[in-house]
Design a protein around this motif. Structure first.
Motif, PDB file in Angstrom:
ATOM      1  N   LEU A 110       0.835  -1.199   0.000  1.00  0.00           N
ATOM      2  CA  LEU A 110       0.000   0.000   0.000  1.00  0.00           C
ATOM      3  C   LEU A 110       0.869   1.248   0.000  1.00  0.00           C
ATOM      4  O   LEU A 110       1.923   1.298   0.628  1.00  0.00           O
ATOM      5  N   HIS A 111       0.416   2.262  -0.720  1.00  0.00           N
ATOM      6  CA  HIS A 111       1.080   3.564  -0.703  1.00  0.00           C
ATOM      7  C   HIS A 111       0.963   4.133   0.718  1.00  0.00           C
ATOM      8  O   HIS A 111      -0.031   3.908   1.418  1.00  0.00           O
ATOM      9  N   PRO A 112       1.985   4.857   1.198  1.00  0.00           N
ATOM     10  CA  PRO A 112       1.925   5.382   2.575  1.00  0.00           C
ATOM     11  C   PRO A 112       0.707   6.255   2.844  1.00  0.00           C
ATOM     12  O   PRO A 112       0.173   6.243   3.966  1.00  0.00           O
ATOM     13  N   VAL A 113       0.249   7.003   1.839  1.00  0.00           N
ATOM     14  CA  VAL A 113      -0.956   7.816   2.042  1.00  0.00           C
ATOM     15  C   VAL A 113      -2.175   6.918   2.213  1.00  0.00           C
ATOM     16  O   VAL A 113      -3.051   7.186   3.040  1.00  0.00           O
ATOM     17  N   MET A 114      -2.234   5.819   1.437  1.00  0.00           N
ATOM     18  CA  MET A 114      -3.353   4.886   1.593  1.00  0.00           C
ATOM     19  C   MET A 114      -3.282   4.170   2.941  1.00  0.00           C
ATOM     20  O   MET A 114      -4.312   3.882   3.560  1.00  0.00           O
ATOM     21  N   ILE A 321      -4.718  14.374   5.089  1.00  0.00           N
ATOM     22  CA  ILE A 321      -4.190  13.024   5.292  1.00  0.00           C
ATOM     23  C   ILE A 321      -2.711  12.965   4.918  1.00  0.00           C
ATOM     24  O   ILE A 321      -1.904  12.309   5.596  1.00  0.00           O
ATOM     25  N   ASP A 322      -2.321  13.680   3.851  1.00  0.00           N
ATOM     26  CA  ASP A 322      -0.918  13.682   3.443  1.00  0.00           C
ATOM     27  C   ASP A 322      -0.033  14.248   4.552  1.00  0.00           C
ATOM     28  O   ASP A 322       1.049  13.734   4.820  1.00  0.00           O
ATOM     29  N   ARG A 323      -0.506  15.319   5.187  1.00  0.00           N
ATOM     30  CA  ARG A 323       0.286  15.932   6.257  1.00  0.00           C
ATOM     31  C   ARG A 323       0.400  15.004   7.452  1.00  0.00           C
ATOM     32  O   ARG A 323       1.467  14.885   8.063  1.00  0.00           O
ATOM     33  N   LEU A 324      -0.685  14.331   7.782  1.00  0.00           N
ATOM     34  CA  LEU A 324      -0.619  13.361   8.885  1.00  0.00           C
ATOM     35  C   LEU A 324       0.347  12.231   8.554  1.00  0.00           C
ATOM     36  O   LEU A 324       1.099  11.771   9.416  1.00  0.00           O
ATOM     37  N   ASP A 333       9.022  16.201   2.584  1.00  0.00           N
ATOM     38  CA  ASP A 333       8.623  16.810   1.317  1.00  0.00           C
ATOM     39  C   ASP A 333       7.419  16.052   0.767  1.00  0.00           C
ATOM     40  O   ASP A 333       7.529  14.876   0.415  1.00  0.00           O
ATOM     41  N   LEU A 334       6.286  16.737   0.688  1.00  0.00           N
ATOM     42  CA  LEU A 334       5.040  16.106   0.245  1.00  0.00           C
ATOM     43  C   LEU A 334       5.168  15.491  -1.144  1.00  0.00           C
ATOM     44  O   LEU A 334       4.552  14.473  -1.458  1.00  0.00           O
TER      45      LEU A 334
END
Length: 349
Positions: A110-114, A321-324, A333-334
């Motif tokens: 899974l992607h880290p954002v997912m 969610i990306d920031r968390l 770096d986003l």
């Protein structure tokens, strides 16, 4: 080789020798032409049958056909032999060493954002929140107007985004799901509301992709947000603080962090506040970090849901969610989340 003076009885043997000498399919076709081609030996013999009387033609024709059958049999046998030889050569050239270990195909992950999104859904699910999903191409009504942001509202400039035909926009937040979910909920329980009975509370989160014209180390034109909404007859800021503190402690698996609310402004909440957190340990110890916007749902938004703001109230929040995920995994770096670099993504398997 053969010529037109070769006796009929010897043609089959001559042909067999010529076919056997052919080392390639092309050479074999050349040899075939000398016997069965338009000017081949057997073809010329067949042409000469017209000069014979009927009885002699019958006998001679049978003899020629018998020899022709032998030549064709020899030809087919050589074709088969050449084909088998070629197959054998290919098998040897392409032979596999079955004793070698197999080549493993790398396992995906899974992607880290997912990962972060699924974690958020699980945590709020344990608190009784539903998970709602809705369109990413929104109408102006749901994205702005129903959230108390009419066309002339200055707050729209903060949501400059991507517009498409038909008064539609790529949603700038997942807040439109507040209205969409609440309207469905109210419609399903209208009979209770009209009878003066208590409607079941609205408790929902809406995670998903959102879009704004923004791009730097901490912003992306496409990003992920989770909207939270809790509407009932006695839901206050105290409940917001308790819910969000519980969520943030579970998300980061730490009780050693603080939460604070800073006064702010959002057209769809009143009062409004930014939510900051501070870790008690680690590289970010002692720094206040903004993680969410929040507030008491504005009375006009409650009306747009089809409810009476004198009776129903509640809170809403919107977290990146990306920031968390950046905070949880130590990403600075986003843009790394969206570059598709396997060296980066493999760390999260």
């Amino acid at each position: 080789m053969t010529d037109t003076v070769t006796p009929l009885a010897d043609l089959a043997d001559h042909a067999a020798r010529d076919f056997a000498a052919a080392a390639t399919p092309a050479a074999l076709e050349d040899a075939k032409a000398r016997y069965l081609g338009k000017t081949g030996a057997l073809t010329e013999l067949m042409k000469g049958l017209g000069k014979l009387d009927a009885e002699s033609r019958k006998v001679r024709g049978a003899e020629i056909n018998a020899v022709k059958a032998q030549v064709e049999a020899a030809l087919n046998a050589r074709r088969q032999a050449l084909a088998e030889a070629e197959l054998s050569r290919q098998l040897q050239a392409e032979a596999l060493d079955v004793s070698l270990p197999g080549r493993r195909r790398g396992a995906g992950s899974l992607h880290p954002v997912m990962r972060a999104m699924e974690r958020i859904e699980a945590i709020f699910g344990s608190m009784g929140f539903e998970v709602a999903d809705g369109p990413e191409i929104e109408t102006d009504w749901f994205n702005f107007t129903a959230l108390n942001t009419p066309a002339d509202h200055p707050a729209r400039s903060m949501h400059d985004t991507f517009y498409v035909e038909g008064d539609h926009v790529l949603r700038t937040h997942t807040s439109p799901m507040q209205i969409r979910h609440a309207v469905r909920h109210v419609k399903a329980h209208r009979h209770l509301i009209d009878a003066g009975q208590t409607m079941p509370e609205i408790r929902v989160i809406a995670p998903g992709r959102t879009y704004r014209v923004d791009s730097d180390a901490t912003h992306s034109p496409m990003f992920h947000q989770v909207e939270g909404l809790w509407i009932g007859e006695a839901i206050s800021f105290k409940d917001l603080k308790a819910v969000y503190l519980d969520f943030i402690q579970q998300f980061f698996e730490s009780k050693d962090l603080e939460l604070r609310f800073r006064p702010s402004f959002f057209p769809f909440t009143e009062p409004s506040a930014e939510i900051d957190i501070m870790f008690g340990q680690g590289p970010l110890k002692g720094r206040w970090l903004e993680v969410s916007g929040s507030g008491q749902v504005h009375p006009q938004v409650i009306r747009n849901m089809g409810l009476d703001p004198e009776r129903y109230l509640g809170f809403a929040f919107g977290s990146g969610i990306d920031r968390l995920a950046m905070l949880r995994y130590g990403v600075n770096d986003l843009r790394l989340f969206f570059d598709g670099d396997l060296r980066f993504l493999a760390q999260f398997q």
